[in-house]
Structure formats: C-alpha cells, structure tokens
Write a protein that holds these residues in place. Structure first.
Motif, PDB file in Angstrom:
ATOM      1  N   TRP A 136       6.787  11.812   4.008  1.00 43.22           N
ATOM      2  CA  TRP A 136       5.529  11.179   4.442  1.00 43.22           C
ATOM      3  C   TRP A 136       5.365  11.336   5.994  1.00 43.22           C
ATOM      4  O   TRP A 136       5.792  10.107   6.671  1.00 43.22           O
ATOM      5  CB  TRP A 136       5.357   9.752   3.870  1.00 43.22           C
TER       6      TRP A 136
ATOM      7  N   GLU B 265       0.801  -1.246  -0.024  1.00 39.17           N
ATOM      8  CA  GLU B 265       0.079   0.187   0.105  1.00 39.17           C
ATOM      9  C   GLU B 265       0.794   1.164   0.126  1.00 39.17           C
ATOM     10  O   GLU B 265       0.627   2.313  -0.885  1.00 39.17           O
ATOM     11  CB  GLU B 265      -1.076  -0.082   1.144  1.00 39.17           C
TER      12      GLU B 265
ATOM     13  N   GLN C  67       1.458   4.514  -2.710  1.00 38.33           N
ATOM     14  CA  GLN C  67       1.514   5.857  -2.638  1.00 38.33           C
ATOM     15  C   GLN C  67       2.823   6.571  -2.831  1.00 38.33           C
ATOM     16  O   GLN C  67       2.668   7.693  -3.574  1.00 38.33           O
ATOM     17  CB  GLN C  67       1.338   5.989  -0.860  1.00 38.33           C
TER      18      GLN C  67
ATOM     19  N   ASP D 109       3.505   9.705  -5.595  1.00 37.28           N
ATOM     20  CA  ASP D 109       4.142  10.701  -5.131  1.00 37.28           C
ATOM     21  C   ASP D 109       5.563  11.104  -6.030  1.00 37.28           C
ATOM     22  O   ASP D 109       5.869  12.064  -6.191  1.00 37.28           O
ATOM     23  CB  ASP D 109       4.459  10.752  -3.528  1.00 37.28           C
TER      24      ASP D 109
END
Length: 470
Positions: free
Chosen positions: A450, A424, A428, A432
């Motif tokens: 993050w 996951e 992400q 980005d």
C-alpha cells in the motif's frame, strides 16, 4: 513414566495424616465421584520432578466413568492429574504463599476419552499428553483458563485421527476444591479438529465448546473426546458455521495474539543507520527487549510458547475479556491481568515513516482474523516472534495506551512495533488480503503493498525464518 496401582493402605491403617494434604484433597474429590474405585489404575513419574525427573505431574489417575444414559452421555475413561497444584506444601515444587490464593498454578488437568467396545483398561497415551501440557506450564509459568485453545498440529494419540488440537473447559463433574495450600480447579482437555480450532480462534473457545456440547459425537454435554470422530461439527451440522459467523460479526474474536514466525523492517532509514530497526531483521542479531517490555508482552501473550518443540503456532487466547467491550468498541493495551502496556522511560519510542512486515504462511493466514475479528471491534492483536524478541502489535484507533497514533501510525519501542490502522484502511486491507483467509495454499513468496500508506507485507516460506543466514 510407569503404570502402577496406588497403595491405599495408608488410609486403611489410619495413617491419613502422613498423606500429603494437597494430594489427599484431590483424592477426596475423586472419591466423591468414584466411591467404588478407591484404587484406580494410575500413571506415575518414576523420578519425581522435584528430584530432577522430566515429568512435572507426579500422578495421573484413570477412572472408568459409566456416563449417564438419561442424558445420553456415553461411557468413557476419566483422567485426572496431580502436580500442577501444590501437593506437599513444603516448597519442593511450588512456593507456598498461603491458603487464600491458588494452590501452585491453581488447577489440575482432566481428560475424558470415549471407551471403545471391548476396552478393559484405559489407554495411557493421554497421560503423556497431560505431561506435555504440564511441562509447558512449568517452563513458561503461563497458566490455562477455561476457553483457552492449544494448537498441537498432531493427532493427540499419534494415530491418523483428525483430532489434532485442544480446547480447555471446566470439568463438568469435578468441583473446585479448597486445600490447605490454596484453591484448585479442574480444567478438562477437549480434543478438536483443525476447523474447530480455527473457528475458536476467529470467534472464541467458549462458543465452540457450547456448540460441541449439543452434538453427541463431538462430545455431548460432558465433552468426551472421541479420537475416531471423522467429521467436524460443521460437517455434521452445516448451520453451525452461520452461528460462528454471526458471533464473529457481533462479538469479534477473543484471540489477542499468537507466537509466530515474523519480523519487521524499518524502510524509512538507510541500512547503515545504527538506529535502524533492521538490526532485528532476518539474518542479524535481534535487539533485546527491556525487562519491563518483556513482562508487558508476556502478559499480553500469556500462552505464547511452543509445545514439546513441535513445529506449531500455538495461539494465545484469553477468555477473561469483558464481552461488553464488543458493544463499546473500545479496548486498551492493558492486559487481562491489568498490567498496563506503556513505554519504558529508558527506551526511546521512534516514529517510523515506512515499514515492511514479513510473516510465514501460517502467521499470514491469521491477518484477516486480526483485522476483522479484532481491529474492527476496537481491539488489538499481537504477533510475538518465536525466533527472537521481535513483536508486532496491530491497534485500532479505539485502543488506549498505544504509542502508535493516527499522526504517527508506525512506532517502535525497541524491537516492539505498533501499527495503528484506521477502520477505512482495515476494510481496504481485508479486500486485498482476502485470499489469505482461504484454506488453499498460497504460492510463496507473496507480497502486498500500500504505497500511499507506506506499508508492505510479505508472506514467505518457513525456510526463510528457519535459516535466516541462507
């Protein structure tokens, strides 16, 4: 080096036993291919390596190959090295370990260069190129395998050519031989463009070589290098990019690590903490890896030194992976030579709360490859610093033998940092970091953060790494 014509008088006068057996065995394979060229033009090291000279290859023979019109294979020059294998068997260069294993490093290099119209003698620049690769092998003791790639970042012939990198494959005509000092195979150098190198990194070298075999101007079945080639295989046939993309999607990447300009910082401890990993960051003396860790990372990063002091990022590719692993989505921090990477008992593994990773732009552009081509396929990817002992290994949840865990995703073993990323989080990060995968120059410095994961990545100019105290 100097050009000479080898003296074939020893054979003519029945003195073959005086000929070094390893040398004789390679000459025998060459004579099988070129029975009418018993005395080829040859480049030789004036001062042999075993006498203190700079060139590891004693000789490079150069043959005129007429190609094969029936297969649409063009005429070319064929170069063959002598010296990566054991030519003498008396320990002057290579330790003799018996005839059952490899002779010396177990291979010699070859190169096929398109013969230009009106060319009556082979160019000699490929000999220096082969010497450069041989120096790397001797200095690093890392060997090459078929499918490996070499990031050279300069036209192979020092011209304005787009052919600035190399892939390696089995020579299509020269058969592996058994010598009194062991086995020898022949690895052919294939010149490629930057876009083809990048595709081989993102997918694998063997796949790109197979695509090139289908395009005459890009090499054809025998992968003959044409330094005047002005188009990549993707410009010649745009549909080939779809095949690469499909290969990446289904198989992932075989590139398991690179030598890089990189550092990492432990943000979870105060700067004055003696145990802080800031001791390995820019501007400070790096902590040394244990001998065991050094050997482990060396096995993982088998091709990780710079070539000829060029300002390059030589990738380390390993084509010995079992392609079935892509289906099982399971990998291990066990190198392809089966040397398991496990924490050394005398070096404490530390769990970190927050880390900051720093890369130069070239290293940063490989982050999408690391995530999409490796971690999403259950594999690992390592950056090994060229400026010190620092190493950063990204691992997925399917990798066995890692000391980073889902509970403690950031873990350090001396200057070796492991980062475990869930699928996951990888997805992400890919969103980005998408701009890093483009060929456009990114304005530096660039920072990605993050906070919920306590992870920060900075892409910095080369000057930061080249002049750490400034």
């Amino acid at each position: 080096m100097d050009e000479i014509r080898p003296n074939s008088g020893a054979q003519a006068h029945g003195l073959v036993p005086l000929f070094p057996p390893g040398l004789q065995a390679i000459y025998g394979e060459c004579r099988r291919l070129y029975p009418d060229q018993a005395n080829p033009l040859q480049v030789t090291a004036i001062v042999k390596y075993w006498l203190g000279g700079p060139d590891p290859l004693d000789y490079i023979s150069m043959y005129r190959n007429m190609g094969c019109p029936a297969q649409d294979i063009q005429e070319h020059w064929h170069y063959v090295s002598f010296g990566l294998s054991d030519l003498y068997g008396d320990n002057r260069v290579h330790e003799f370990t018996g005839a059952d294993g490899p002779s010396g490093f177990g291979f010699e290099l070859t190169f096929r260069l398109k013969r230009e119209v009106g060319e009556t003698a082979p160019p000699t620049w490929p000999a220096e190129l082969m010497q450069g690769l041989a120096r790397y092998v001797f200095q690093s003791e890392n060997t090459f395998c078929s499918g490996d790639h070499v990031s050279w970042h300069s036209p192979l012939d020092n011209s304005e050519s787009r052919i600035q990198h190399m892939l390696l494959t089995e020579d299509p005509q020269m058969h592996p031989i058994q010598t009194p000092f062991g086995a020898v195979s022949f690895l052919q150098i294939v010149g490629v463009c930057a876009e083809e190198l990048q595709a081989s990194q993102q997918w694998n070298g063997q796949g790109i070589l197979e695509l090139m075999r289908g395009i005459r101007i890009a090499g054809g079945p025998w992968l003959i290098t044409d330094m005047r080639r002005g188009e990549t295989i993707f410009e010649i046939d745009p549909h080939l990019q779809d095949r690469v993309d499909q290969g990446i999607e289904t198989e992932g990447s075989n590139l398991s690590g690179v030598s890089a300009k990189c550092v990492w910082d432990d943000l979870s401890r105060p700067p004055d903490d003696e145990e802080d990993s800031r001791s390995i960051c820019i501007g400070s003396q790096p902590r040394r890896l244990s001998n065991k860790d050094t050997e482990q990372i060396r096995e993982t990063l088998r091709k990780g030194l710079e070539f000829n002091s060029k300002t390059a990022l030589p990738p380390i590719s390993s084509q010995k992976q079992n392609h079935d692993r892509a289906q099982s989505r399971k990998d291990s921090l066990e190198s392809e030579s089966s040397a398991a990477i496990v924490p050394h008992e005398l070096v404490r593994t530390r769990q970190l709360e927050s880390v900051h990773l720093k890369f130069n732009q070239e290293s940063g552009t490989l982050l999408p490859l690391c995530l999409r081509g490796r971690l999403l396929h259950g594999r690992h990817f390592t950056y090994k610093s060229i400026n010190g002992d620092t190493a950063i290994t990204f691992v997925s949840t399917g990798v066995e033998g890692a000391f980073a865990t889902e509970e403690h995703p950031y873990a350090a073993h001396g200057p070796w940092l492991q980062i475990l990323l869930t699928e996951e989080f990888v997805e992400q990060m890919l969103g980005d970091l998408h701009e890093l995968g483009s060929r456009d120059e990114t304005k530096l410095p660039k920072e990605y953060s993050w906070p919920e994961k306590k992870l920060k990545i900075s892409i910095l100019p080369d000057s930061v790494f080249d002049n750490p105290l400034q």
